[in-house]
Every structure is written in structure tokens, then in C-alpha cells.
Design an enzyme around this catalytic site. Structure first.
Site, PDB file in Angstrom:
ATOM      1  N   ASP A 197      45.088 117.570  42.080  1.00 17.99           N
ATOM      2  CA  ASP A 197      44.309 118.406  41.164  1.00 17.99           C
ATOM      3  C   ASP A 197      44.428 117.773  39.771  1.00 17.99           C
ATOM      4  O   ASP A 197      45.445 117.892  39.103  1.00 17.99           O
ATOM      5  CB  ASP A 197      44.878 119.829  41.182  1.00 17.99           C
ATOM      6  CG  ASP A 197      44.169 120.741  40.179  1.00 17.99           C
ATOM      7  OD1 ASP A 197      43.355 120.231  39.386  1.00 17.99           O
ATOM      8  OD2 ASP A 197      44.447 121.939  40.194  1.00 17.99           O
TER       9      ASP A 197
ATOM     10  N   LYS B  70      36.422 121.072  31.406  1.00 23.97           N
ATOM     11  CA  LYS B  70      37.709 120.876  30.742  1.00 23.97           C
ATOM     12  C   LYS B  70      37.797 119.508  30.078  1.00 23.97           C
ATOM     13  O   LYS B  70      38.740 119.212  29.356  1.00 23.97           O
ATOM     14  CB  LYS B  70      38.855 121.017  31.745  1.00 23.97           C
ATOM     15  CG  LYS B  70      39.045 122.435  32.247  1.00 23.97           C
ATOM     16  CD  LYS B  70      40.174 122.485  33.252  1.00 23.97           C
ATOM     17  CE  LYS B  70      40.189 123.781  34.032  1.00 23.97           C
ATOM     18  NZ  LYS B  70      40.643 124.937  33.277  1.00 23.97           N
TER      19      LYS B  70
ATOM     20  N   CYS C 243      46.112 132.039  35.944  1.00 25.49           N
ATOM     21  CA  CYS C 243      45.829 131.722  37.350  1.00 25.49           C
ATOM     22  C   CYS C 243      46.994 131.005  38.014  1.00 25.49           C
ATOM     23  O   CYS C 243      46.779 130.117  38.857  1.00 25.49           O
ATOM     24  CB  CYS C 243      44.561 130.904  37.496  1.00 25.49           C
ATOM     25  SG  CYS C 243      43.096 131.741  36.875  1.00 25.49           S
TER      26      CYS C 243
ATOM     27  N   HIS D 112      47.819 125.948  40.221  1.00 28.58           N
ATOM     28  CA  HIS D 112      46.783 126.895  39.848  1.00 28.58           C
ATOM     29  C   HIS D 112      46.317 127.574  41.144  1.00 28.58           C
ATOM     30  O   HIS D 112      46.309 126.938  42.189  1.00 28.58           O
ATOM     31  CB  HIS D 112      45.646 126.092  39.211  1.00 28.58           C
ATOM     32  CG  HIS D 112      44.543 126.903  38.600  1.00 28.58           C
ATOM     33  ND1 HIS D 112      43.589 127.540  39.344  1.00 28.58           N
ATOM     34  CD2 HIS D 112      44.244 127.164  37.300  1.00 28.58           C
ATOM     35  CE1 HIS D 112      42.729 128.157  38.532  1.00 28.58           C
ATOM     36  NE2 HIS D 112      43.103 127.951  37.286  1.00 28.58           N
TER      37      HIS D 112
ATOM     38  N   GLN E 207      43.812 119.016  34.683  1.00 32.10           N
ATOM     39  CA  GLN E 207      44.470 118.984  33.382  1.00 32.10           C
ATOM     40  C   GLN E 207      44.783 117.573  32.919  1.00 32.10           C
ATOM     41  O   GLN E 207      45.027 117.359  31.743  1.00 32.10           O
ATOM     42  CB  GLN E 207      45.753 119.832  33.408  1.00 32.10           C
ATOM     43  CG  GLN E 207      45.500 121.325  33.590  1.00 32.10           C
ATOM     44  CD  GLN E 207      44.731 121.950  32.434  1.00 32.10           C
ATOM     45  OE1 GLN E 207      44.753 121.458  31.303  1.00 32.10           O
ATOM     46  NE2 GLN E 207      44.030 123.025  32.704  1.00 32.10           N
TER      47      GLN E 207
HETATM   48  C1  LIG Z   1      45.258 122.836  37.041  1.00 35.92           C
HETATM   49  C2  LIG Z   1      43.965 123.514  37.295  1.00 35.92           C
HETATM   50  N1  LIG Z   1      43.449 123.480  38.530  1.00 35.92           N
HETATM   51  C3  LIG Z   1      42.272 124.064  38.820  1.00 35.92           C
HETATM   52  C4  LIG Z   1      41.559 124.744  37.869  1.00 35.92           C
HETATM   53  C5  LIG Z   1      40.265 125.390  38.259  1.00 35.92           C
HETATM   54  O1  LIG Z   1      39.199 124.878  37.559  1.00 35.92           O
HETATM   55  P1  LIG Z   1      37.782 125.561  37.675  1.00 35.92           P
HETATM   56  O2  LIG Z   1      37.975 126.999  37.340  1.00 35.92           O
HETATM   57  O3  LIG Z   1      36.943 124.851  36.687  1.00 35.92           O
HETATM   58  O4  LIG Z   1      37.328 125.389  39.078  1.00 35.92           O
HETATM   59  C6  LIG Z   1      42.066 124.808  36.575  1.00 35.92           C
HETATM   60  C7  LIG Z   1      41.340 125.537  35.516  1.00 35.92           C
HETATM   61  O5  LIG Z   1      41.647 126.619  35.131  1.00 35.92           O
HETATM   62  C8  LIG Z   1      43.301 124.188  36.288  1.00 35.92           C
HETATM   63  O6  LIG Z   1      43.833 124.237  35.064  1.00 35.92           O
END
Ligand SMILES: Cc1ncc(COP(=O)(O)O)c(C=O)c1O
Lengths: 461, 160
Positions: free
Chosen positions: A248, A274, A414, A171, A251
Site C-alpha cells: 500500500d 494524495k 481509518c 489502513h 502514503q
Molecule cells: C495508507 C493508506 N491506505 C489506503 C488509503 C485509502 O485511500 P483511498 O481512500 O483513496 O482509497 C489511505 C487513505 O486514507 C491511506 O492513507
């Protein structure tokens, strides 16, 4: 009460074969978990008020965008409301009854979330989301690189000749902060690629992660392909060469049993929204010794010990990384969320979603002109499915599904580099949550099957 | 299918999305603009080709890009509408289209409806806020390209 996951209902589709068996049972139910089917699933759904609403002229909502953000059970909304109604106060300051209650609620939440991911409470730093958590580490490393944090922080310092390793599946939240860190410090960004199915390619692991590597940042599960990363292999290599690993877990936290200590990662990030929690709260996990050595990124009130006009000393972690007024009500909401998840049992959640993933894959495999971005076998993957429809732009796919009340996400989610690697400019994504029913998957598959025909292309199965 | 969806994807729009008038970048442009829709990553590169007159008119636009049927159809209609018009008319068209996109699915007054021609088919887009950006992508590119073209010409006049 304990039971195995039900085998996915398979439709008679040519070529589907046996690929979608929920093969590994590693994350299967733990004792006490109730299987999420039938009445149990209906009861769970009743906890989520939004799921019973209609959209677009009375269509029943089919929410398949949980990878973007999950819906919230009533207990989470109630917890926040209860906090504001009864105990609202600033935490860690003030000597009155409300301040005490608020502080206790805030720190209880930290403990609960820490337990949920298998770590100590003093290893959890609140942030506003995962993105901020990654940035806290990246800026701490920046600061360490210019000497802040002294000798203890040397292990976070990077400069020319040092390397940060990410993956092509990240992401943007776990990519751009590292690009920026490298740009500021002169370190080099490298990455592990993925194969055509979107799985991390570990062949070059030893070539890419080596003596110069200071940190490996990788996702536990892709928000695009749903593929679960081979974390153990990467951690083993990283640690063998003395590099830190940042995971990270955005998910994985809502969908799989998560034990950060067992995974042996050094740092991890996730977002509350999430995993059934409120927006505005996320967390950074860091091994205690690491957090102790890490210089702060954001500075200001609440994170200091002694402040003079010239300088300041910093509080111990986790407070060192929590500058300014904190998201207290959100922490309380997230506490309720992880309690809710724990009550269901993450084993049961994972088993339920494995069956949904199989059903999704099976259903989509039967539709002409649909290409899945990511693994088409049910092994080590979430019920998150990105795809492109031949001749129909993802935005148009999403629009037609929306007309049937089905909420999916369209765009690059993203993750532009991953899309580029998989040969797509953008995609449509259906992602399930623990409250998703098999019938909803079927409704999605059915609506998707009509999309090409809607645009005048060769149509239905 | 709902009325809203039918109104969004009118046949004119589906036809233009397929035919894509003006597609394929051509040489000899006075200026070019590149626009991205950051939410979906859709993009367009649009060129304006002007006449040689002292008060130049638009000869044609040419463009390339990736996008949904709404953005592609909008570009195609745009290419038809601005062919052989003066810059003032192109501005009026862009303004009228912008107004249509903010009119909540209602038709504009008769004069502007006539001006917009095929582009009135986009009336239904305004009911889907997320799609307004798609429909506007080409028109943003046109305005940007025209500004660039005209400042280049102005600069040229000053220099000479
Ligand atoms: C794998 C992953 N990493 C990071 C993020 C970023 O999360 P946030 O926008 O809540 O900071 C997301 C969410 O879209 C994600 O799916």
C-alpha cells in the site's frame, strides 16, 4: 543547485537531545533537485491556489491534513480543464479525432505514472482509488478460488489452510478486504504486530509468514504514525516462502522516491488524490506476468474480447481490469501531478519533509501532556504525526486548532486496530506536504501548546 | 479566540463535560442503547431506568462512553433533563434539541428554550456541522433506548 537537507532548526527543549537528526540520507537529493526552502518553497506554494486563502474569519490557512488528501497545483487543474475543453471523448472506442486524442492522453498518463513509480505502462491498472485497487486484487483472488481464470490463476486461489498476512498498522482499506476474502474462501487472516512506538515488529516474521502464506499485504508508510515499513525484509521472507507481496503505497508515493521494481513487490496500490492529483483516480500495479494470470474482478464493457450470449473472453491487462467508462480527465490530471512531482524531484521533497518531521517532533516534544503515537525519532518516518493530548479529546483539539486556521485531522484515521494497539481510542494528526513551511509547523506547535490551557488544564510550556 | 469558538465551548458545556452527570452504568434498566459516531469512533452506552407505574416515567438514565467535550457534556445535560419526566416530555426534549442543532446557531422559541434549560448552551454547535453528531450522540441513544424499553413493555402486556 544540489544541496543537502538543512538541519532541522532545533529549539532549546529539555530532553529533545539529538534524537531528531535527519539521520539517513538515503533518500537525499538527486542531482538537479532544488532545495525546497525560502524562495523556492514560496514559488511552489504559489502553484497551489488554495494555500493562499483564509478560513474562519480571516485566519491564514495552515493546511496540515495532506495525509488525508493533498492540495492540487494549478497545472493539475489546468490539465483537466484543458482536456475537457479540447479533447473530451470516450477512450479506446470510436474512430474520430477526439477519441484518438483522448485515448492518447489517457495512455500517456499511464506511461507517466508507471515511470514515476518505476514500472512498465502495461503494469498499471486504473482504479478509482487505492481502496478499489485492493478490492480488485481481493476479488480476483476470490474468483480464482472458485476456479475462474483457469489453471493460470491457481496462484491467486486461496482456501482453508491458506493464509493471508497483513500488519497491525494497516489502513482499513488494506485490512477489511482481506478479512472479507478470508471469510469468503475459508483462508486464515494473520498479522504482524507493531511495537509500542508503532514500528513493525519483525521478530515473529518467520513464524507468521510461512509455507501457508499466499499473500502479504502491508503498508509502505503508516498514515497514522508516519513510520516507514521495513519492506525489504518482509519481501525477502514472503518470496522465500512463495507468497506474493502487495504494497500500500498511498502514503509513500507523495513523499518518498518510489521504485516499485527495486522494492521487488508483486502488487501495489496508490491513490491520485494524495499525490497532488484529482480524486476519482488511483492505480493498481501488478507485475506483468501476474496481471496476465489474474482473473478480472469488475466485469462489463471495455474489458472483453469476444462476447456471446453465454460467455465472454477477456482483454489483456491492463484493460482486463478496467471495466466501464474510465476516469480519463482524472488520469490526465494525475499525469500533470506526477510531472510536477518529478520536476521538483522526489529526493528534494523527501529531504524537505524530513526536516519538517524533525521540526514537528521537536516542537511537540516540548509540550506537556502531549503523547505521540508512533516513533519519536526522525529515522524512517514521514512528516505525519498523530498524538493525543492528555485530558482533551482529539475532536476538541482539532476544533481549537481550526479556530487558528490550522487544519488537522481527528479520529481514528481509518486505523482502529493500530489505535487500539497504541492505547488510544482516537487521535489528532498533523501531516505535512511538500508545500508545508517550517513556519506553519511552528504555528501548529504554538497553537497546540495552548490547547490544554484553553480547557482549563495545566497549560503552556 | 473567535466568537464562534467561545460560543461553542460555553462554560456550562465545559463544566458538564467534566462533571458528567449520570456517568456510570447502573443495574435495573428497562433498556439500553449503544451508539457510535463512525467518523471519530466515539461511543456511548446509555440505559433508561423507568418507574414501575403502568404508564412508566423515566426515573433516570445512566451511561458510559468515550467522546469529546461536546458529546460528554450533551449526555450530562441530557441526564439532568430527563430525570423524573414522562416519556412524552423526553420525546419533546429530544425533538427540541434536534431542532436546536439545525437552527444555524439561532435560539429557538421561548417555550422550547425554557424546556431545554441548560441544553440551550449547545446553540453554538449548530454552526459547526461536524460537531452536530457529537451533540446528538446521547440523544440518539436515548430515543433508541426508549423505543426498545417501550416495545418490551408492550410485548410484555400482550403476552400477559
Ligand atoms: C495508507 C493508506 N491506505 C489506503 C488509503 C485509502 O485511500 P483511498 O481512500 O483513496 O482509497 C489511505 C487513505 O486514507 C491511506 O492513507
Amino acid at each position: 543547485m544540489t544541496s543537502r537537507a538543512t538541519a532541522p532548526v532545533r529549539r532549546a527543549t529539555a530532553g529533545a537531545g539529538d534524537r531528531f537528526e535527519p539521520a539517513d540520507a538515503r533518500a537525499a537529493d538527486e542531482p538537479g533537485d532544488t532545495e525546497l526552502v525560502g524562495g523556492a518553497l514560496a514559488a511552489v506554494r504559489a502553484d497551489f491556489p488554495v494555500l493562499s486563502r483564509t478560513v474562519r474569519d480571516g485566519r491564514r490557512l495552515v493546511y496540515l491534513d495532506s495525509a488525508a488528501t493533498s492540495q492540487k497545483p494549478m497545472v493539475v487543474l489546468d490539465a483537466e480543464q484543458e482536456f475537457y475543453t479540447r479533447s473530451n471523448a470516450a477512450v479506446h472506442r470510436g474512430a474520430h479525432a477526439l477519441a484518438e486524442e483522448a485515448t492518447e492522453a489517457f495512455e500517456d498518463a499511464r506511461e507517466a505514472v508507471a515511470r514515476f513509480v518505476g514500472v512498465g505502462a502495461d503494469e498499471i491498472v486504473w482504479t478509482k482509488n487505492a481502496t478499489e485497487a485492493v478490492n480488485v486484487v481481493a476479488y480476483a483472488m476470490s474468483n480464482a478460488s472458485v476456479g475462474r481464470g483457469g489453471q493460470a490463476a491457481r496462484r491467486f486461489a486461496v482456501g482453508p489452510g491458506d493464509e493471508i498476512v497483513v500488519t497491525e498498522a494497516e489502513h482499513h482499506a488494506n485490512l477489511v478486504p482481506w478479512q472479507e476474502l478470508c471469510a469468503r474462501t475459508g483462508a486464515t487472516l494473520r498479522w504482524l504486530g507493531v511495537d509500542d512506538a508503532g514500528r513493525l515488529d519483525l521478530d515473529p516474521l518467520h513464524a507468521v509468514v510461512g509455507e501457508r502464506t499466499r499473500l502479504v499485504a502491508l503498508t509502505h508508510a503508516s498514515n497514522v504514525t508516519g513510520a516507514v515499513s521495513p519492506v525489504a525484509e518482509v519481501v525477502a521472507r514472503a518470496h522465500a516462502v512463495g507468497a506474493l507481496v502487495l504494497l500500500d503505497a498511498c502514503q509513500s508515493a507523495p513523499h518518498l522516491p518510489l521504485d516499485l521494481r527495486a522494492l521487488d513487490v508483486d502488487l501495489a496500490v496508490f491513490s491520485g488524490h494524495k499525490m497532488l492529483g484529482p480524486t476519482g483516480i488511483g492505480a493498481l500495479y501488478g507485475r506483468r506476468v501476474l496481471l496476465e494470470a489474474m482473473p478480472p474482478a469488475l466485469t462489463g464493457g471495455s474489458m472483453v474480447e469476444v462476447v456471446t450470449m453465454e460467455t465472454a473472453t477477456y482483454a489483456a491487462p491492463p484493460q482486463r481490469f478496467e471495466a466501464g467508462t474510465q476516469p480519463v480527465a482524472q488520469a490526465v490530471g494525475l499525469h500533470a501531478a506526477v510531472d510536477y512531482l518529478s520536476q521538483l524531484g522526489m529526493g528534494a521533497v523527501a529531504a524537505h519533509e524530513r526536516a519538517l518531521a524533525a521540526r514537528l517532533l521537536d516542537g511537540v516534544a516540548g509540550i506537556a501532556g502531549v503523547r505521540v503515537l508512533g516513533p519519536t525519532d526522525g529515522r524512517d518516518r514521514l512528516a505525519t504525526l498523530s498524538f493525543v493530548v492528555d485530558g482533551v479529546h482529539p475532536h476538541d483539539v482539532g476544533q481549537v486548532l481550526d479556530d487558528a486556521g490550522i487544519a488537522i485531522r481527528v479520529g481514528h484515521h481509518c486505523a482502529q486496530p493500530l489505535h487500539r494497539r497504541l492505547g488510544a481510542h482516537s487521535s489528532a494528526r498533523a501531516s505535512a506536504g511538500l508545500y508545508t513551511t517550517p513556519e506553519e509547523i511552528d504555528a501548529f506547535v504554538d497553537a497546540l501548546a495552548g490547547v490544554r490551557a484553553f480547557f482549563g488544564l495545566e497549560g503552556r510550556r | 479566540m473567535s466568537h464562534g469558538l467561545e460560543q461553542l465551548y460555553q462554560q456550562v458545556i465545559l463544566d458538564h463535560a467534566r462533571e458528567r452527570h449520570g456517568f456510570g452504568l447502573r443495574e435495573g434498566a428497562a433498556a439500553e442503547s449503544f451508539q457510535v459516531n463512525p467518523t471519530c469512533g466515539d461511543e456511548v452506552r446509555l440505559r433508561v431506568h423507568l418507574t414501575d407505574e403502568s404508564r412508566p416515567r423515566i426515573r433516570a438514565v445512566s451511561w458510559e462512553g468515550q467522546g469529546c467535550s461536546i458529546s460528554q457534556a450533551s449526555l450530562s445535560v441530557l441526564a439532568d433533563l430527563v430525570e423524573a419526566v414522562d416519556v412524552k416530555t423526553a420525546d419533546d426534549l429530544a425533538e427540541a434539541f434536534r431542532a436546536l442543532m439545525h437552527n444555524r446557531g439561532q435560539a429557538l422559541d421561548a417555550d422550547r428554550e425554557e424546556l431545554l434549560g441548560d441544553a440551550t448552551a449547545f446553540v453554538g454547535v449548530a454552526k459547526f456541522p461536524a460537531r452536530v453528531k457529537c451533540a446528538m450522540l446521547g440523544w440518539m441513544a436515548l430515543r433508541d433506548a426508549l423505543v426498545r424499553a417501550l416495545t418490551t413493555i408492550d410485548d410484555g402486556i400482550k403476552e400477559n
